[in-house]
Design an enzyme around this catalytic site. Sequence first.
Site, mmCIF file in Angstrom:
data_model
loop_
_atom_site.group_PDB
_atom_site.id
_atom_site.type_symbol
_atom_site.label_atom_id
_atom_site.label_comp_id
_atom_site.label_asym_id
_atom_site.label_seq_id
_atom_site.Cartn_x
_atom_site.Cartn_y
_atom_site.Cartn_z
ATOM 1 N N SER A 149 0.845 -1.186 0.000
ATOM 2 C CA SER A 149 0.000 0.000 0.000
ATOM 3 C C SER A 149 0.877 1.232 0.000
ATOM 4 C CB SER A 149 -0.897 -0.003 1.249
ATOM 5 O OG SER A 149 -1.509 1.249 1.440
ATOM 6 N N TYR A 162 -2.760 -1.449 10.382
ATOM 7 C CA TYR A 162 -2.681 -1.643 8.939
ATOM 8 C C TYR A 162 -1.327 -1.172 8.411
ATOM 9 C CZ TYR A 162 -3.919 -1.150 3.977
ATOM 10 O OH TYR A 162 -3.956 -1.243 2.618
#
Length: 273
Positions: A149, A162
Site C-alpha cells: 500500500s 494496517y
Amino acid sequence: MYRKVFASKVFERKVVLVTGGCSGIGRALVLRFAQAGARPVILDLHREELDSLVLHLREHLNSDAMGLVCDVSDPQAVERIMTLVTERCGGIDLLVNNAGITHRSRFADTPRAVFERIMAVNYFGALYCTQAALPSLLERRGQIIVLSSLSGFVPLHLRCAYNASKHALHGLFDTLRQEVREAGVNVLLVCPGFTATDMHRNALAGDGSVNAPAPLAVGRVASAQDVAEAIFQGALRRRTQLVISNVGWRGQLLSRCFPRLFQRLVLSRTARG
C-alpha cells in the site's frame, strides 16, 4: 507487433493463484490474467462469490478457473489448499498475495486482538501462502506479487495496525527477493494509492466490530481495473516495485523530508471521515 504478440502469450496456461480474489483489486486481477489466457486459482472466504466468479470466467472467457474457500490466516488450511492446487494444476506459476483487511481506530483505542487479526491476514497470510507455494515457484521460475500500500512508506491516519502490517510485508519480501533472484523467481511489491474497493466497508473498529466509515482519500481515487492493469504490465516486465498513485512519490518525499507538513495534510483530509 512481435512484442505485442509475445506479451499476449506470456501467461497463457500459466497457473495464477490470487488470494482475496472475489472483490476489488483481487477480482480485477483474476479477470485480467484470465483474459491473457492464464488458469486462475481464486482463494476467498465466501463460497457463493467464488462460484459466481468461476461461472462468469467459464462462460465469458472460456477460462479453466478454480475457486477454493480458504482463510489465509490459517496455516494448515493454506498448506492443504496449496497441495491440492499443485496436484490438480501441476504447480503454481504466479502467486498474488492480495488478501487484506483494515481498521479505523486510534492506537490508544485499538486492543491487541485487532492488531493480531490485521497481522494474521495481511502479513502472516502472505507469509503462509508464499512458504507453501515457494517450492513450486522455484521449480517454475515463477513470480510472487505482494499487494502492499501507499502506507508501506507513508503513514495513514488512524491505521496504525494496517500501516504496521504493510511495513512488515516490505521487510519480508524485500529480503526474500534477494534470496530467490538467482533461482529465477521475481518478487514484485505493489503499492497502490487510494483505490475504489470494498475493503473499507469491512474495516474493523477499535472494539473489533465491523464498521463502514465514509471513504477516505488524498488525491485521485483509482479504479480496481486500472490498478490491475498496471500490476499486469508490471508482471509482464518482471518489475520489483510498483507505486500506483498520483501522490505516491510526492507523499514519499513529503513524509521523509517534511514529516510535519505531510501529517498536517493527511489529517486535514482524513479527520473528516
